[in-house]
Design an enzyme around this catalytic site. Structure first.
Site, PDB file in Angstrom:
ATOM      1  N   PHE A 154     -36.778   2.673 -35.644  1.00  0.00           N
ATOM      2  CA  PHE A 154     -36.136   3.982 -35.527  1.00  0.00           C
ATOM      3  C   PHE A 154     -34.889   3.969 -36.397  1.00  0.00           C
ATOM      4  CE2 PHE A 154     -33.221   7.187 -34.103  1.00  0.00           C
ATOM      5  CZ  PHE A 154     -34.038   8.292 -33.993  1.00  0.00           C
ATOM      6  N   ASP A 239     -29.854  -2.266 -40.079  1.00  0.00           N
ATOM      7  CA  ASP A 239     -29.411  -1.042 -39.421  1.00  0.00           C
ATOM      8  C   ASP A 239     -28.822  -1.424 -38.066  1.00  0.00           C
ATOM      9  OD1 ASP A 239     -29.054   1.314 -38.081  1.00  0.00           O
ATOM     10  OD2 ASP A 239     -31.013   2.155 -38.580  1.00  0.00           O
ATOM     11  N   LYS A 268     -22.966   5.793 -34.691  1.00  0.00           N
ATOM     12  CA  LYS A 268     -22.793   5.934 -33.250  1.00  0.00           C
ATOM     13  C   LYS A 268     -21.362   5.552 -32.783  1.00  0.00           C
ATOM     14  CE  LYS A 268     -27.519   6.371 -31.877  1.00  0.00           C
ATOM     15  NZ  LYS A 268     -28.693   5.793 -32.530  1.00  0.00           N
TER      16      LYS A 268
HETATM   17  C1  LIG Z   1     -29.511   6.500 -33.539  1.00  0.00           C
HETATM   18  C2  LIG Z   1     -29.968   5.652 -34.654  1.00  0.00           C
HETATM   19  C3  LIG Z   1     -30.043   6.161 -35.963  1.00  0.00           C
HETATM   20  C4  LIG Z   1     -29.781   7.603 -36.282  1.00  0.00           C
HETATM   21  O1  LIG Z   1     -28.479   8.017 -35.999  1.00  0.00           O
HETATM   22  P1  LIG Z   1     -28.154   9.588 -35.910  1.00  0.00           P
HETATM   23  O2  LIG Z   1     -26.664   9.620 -35.805  1.00  0.00           O
HETATM   24  O3  LIG Z   1     -28.841  10.115 -34.699  1.00  0.00           O
HETATM   25  O4  LIG Z   1     -28.663  10.203 -37.150  1.00  0.00           O
HETATM   26  C5  LIG Z   1     -30.412   5.292 -36.963  1.00  0.00           C
HETATM   27  N1  LIG Z   1     -30.697   3.996 -36.706  1.00  0.00           N
HETATM   28  C6  LIG Z   1     -30.639   3.485 -35.475  1.00  0.00           C
HETATM   29  C7  LIG Z   1     -30.961   2.042 -35.253  1.00  0.00           C
HETATM   30  C8  LIG Z   1     -30.300   4.293 -34.397  1.00  0.00           C
HETATM   31  O5  LIG Z   1     -30.299   3.790 -33.157  1.00  0.00           O
END
Ligand SMILES: *Cc1c(COP(=O)(O)O)cnc(C)c1O
Length: 431
Positions: A154, A239, A268
């Protein structure tokens, strides 16, 4: 104030809650299916709904609220900046950006920072940087760059990103997709190595897959991926938008296995739960490939975001939050381990972060989150029968106990509901 609200099937949703939800359903696009609770206030790890009921927040806005709701230090930084200047665009300099970039680069033990807003934007930016690096530095033929990703990933919701998702719900109906991605099983370094060829510019992975249900790969996986990528002149892009900034009991989840990526995406918690702040961080020989005009964002690096982001970075400099997440996480995992075999099939995770698979015979993750809501705990299902527990790092040990006790109760509720419906089915018509 009472804790929790009646949301079990058949129970009435109180009027203020029902009205607020009806309005969102009427005027909002239906891209979410939230639990039936309408939050009006929050402080620390606790939120209060429009009915005046209190809940322990065990989602923390998917780790965007790592430092708690209304963290005084972060609010102070935001308030002070609100009265000075909030937005300049990058057409001009602002006096908050430099300190934020410098201290974030230091926290990430690297050279440069590319500030953006949302997580998906940071990932998109990392993809652009990796491709540009591939063409300009590695020498991949034009338009041929490939990036290896993992099944179950994700990375956000843009068209390019959902194009390499393995979740049909995220993809179907949104093509055609950006080419140049290859997906391999997560946790399998051999499969990853086999997918790399001369066109490969990067491997993009979550060090722990959050949305997949807090999936922790085998201990040797990331170090092996680091070795393979280095040997093949391929960038390792981690990520850490959800796993980073304290959640896993370390500044970055990859620290737990001693792996340094070439690029790292953050988001985040970087915005302190106040404003959206994301970033790509990395070495100058990689992130330095961008030239003026090639990439940007109107809000990226704005002074309000920089002021809050700087305060977040400073909070993480002492290691206290990371230590707290590790300590409370050990307690959480010790208690959760005792549930395996008692309505819980498996528990995964590290730090203050857990994926809990409830026995599918008892109910879905959604049903479990509804039962938890009724018991005053906010948690959200991810897939199927999995829920995630990720309270703000400000929780007390007693809050962790309260969450686990509520989980035990909620599992019991599911079991007795199943039993009840089974005995009703088998009861004679006049019995
Ligand atoms: C939440 C998340 C995203 C996307 O972040 P948004 O601010 O919602 O666009 C990307 N990578 C990971 C691992 C995430 O948990």
């Amino acid at each position: 104030m009472t804790e929790g609200m009646p949301t079990t099937p058949g129970d009435e949703v109180p009027p203020a809650t029902a009205a607020a939800i009806a309005r969102v359903e009427r005027f909002g696009a239906h891209n979410y299916h939230p639990l039936p609770v309408v939050v009006a206030h929050a402080a620390g790890a606790w939120v209060t709904d429009v009915e005046g009921r209190r809940y322990l927040d065990c989602l923390a806005a998917y780790s965007a609220v790592n430092f708690g709701h209304g963290n005084p230090r972060l609010l102070r930084a935001a308030r002070e900046q609100l009265d000075r200047v909030t937005l300049t665009s990058r057409a001009f300099h602002n006096d908050r950006l430099g300190p934020f970039l410098e201290e974030l680069a230091a926290l990430a033990r690297t050279d440069l920072v590319l500030p953006m807003n949302t997580g998906a934007e940071a990932v998109e930016s990392a993809i652009k940087v990796a491709r540009a690096w591939g063409y300009r530095v590695k020498g991949v033929p034009a338009e041929r760059a490939t990036i290896v990703v993992a099944d179950g990933n994700f990375h956000g919701r843009t068209t390019t990103i959902v194009g390499f998702s393995s979740d049909p719900q995220a993809r179907e109906g949104f093509g055609p997709f950006t080419p140049g991605f290859r997906s391999v099983p997560y946790g399998d370094a051999e499969a990853l190595a086999a997918a790399i060829d001369a066109t490969t510019v990067a491997v993009l992975l979550e060090p722990i897959q959050g949305e997949a249900g807090v999936v922790v790969p085998p201990a040797g996986y990331l170090p092996e991926v680091r070795r393979i990528t280095a040997e093949n002149d391929v960038l390792l892009v981690l990520d850490e938008i959800q796993s980073g900034l304290g959640r896993a009991g370390a500044t970055f989840a990859a620290d737990l296995v001693g792996v340094e990526p070439d690029l790292r995406t953050l988001g985040k918690a970087l915005g302190g739960g106040v404003v959206p702040v994301s970033a790509v961080v990395g070495r100058a020989d990689v992130l330095g490939v961008l030239h003026p005009g090639e990439h940007g964002s109107t809000f990226g690096g704005n002074p309000l975001a920089a002021a809050v982001g700087l305060e977040v970075v400073r909070m993480l400099q002492t290691g206290e939050w990371q230590e707290r997440a590790a300590r409370l996480g050990a307690h959480l995992h010790a208690r959760l381990a005792a549930l395996v075999g008692n309505g819980v099939v498996a528990v995964r995770g590290v730090g203050l972060w857990a994926g809990v698979d409830v026995d599918p015979a008892l109910g879905s993750g959604r049903e479990l989150s509804e039962r938890l809501l009724a018991r005053g705990v906010l948690a959200k299902d991810t897939h199927g029968s999995t829920i995630r527990l990720a309270p703000p790092l400000v929780v007390e040990e007693s809050d962790v106990d309260l969450a686990v006790d509520a989980l035990i109760g909620a599992i019991g509720d599911l079991a007795s509901a199943r039993l009840g419906s089974a005995s009703r089915r088998h009861a004679p018509a006049n019995g």
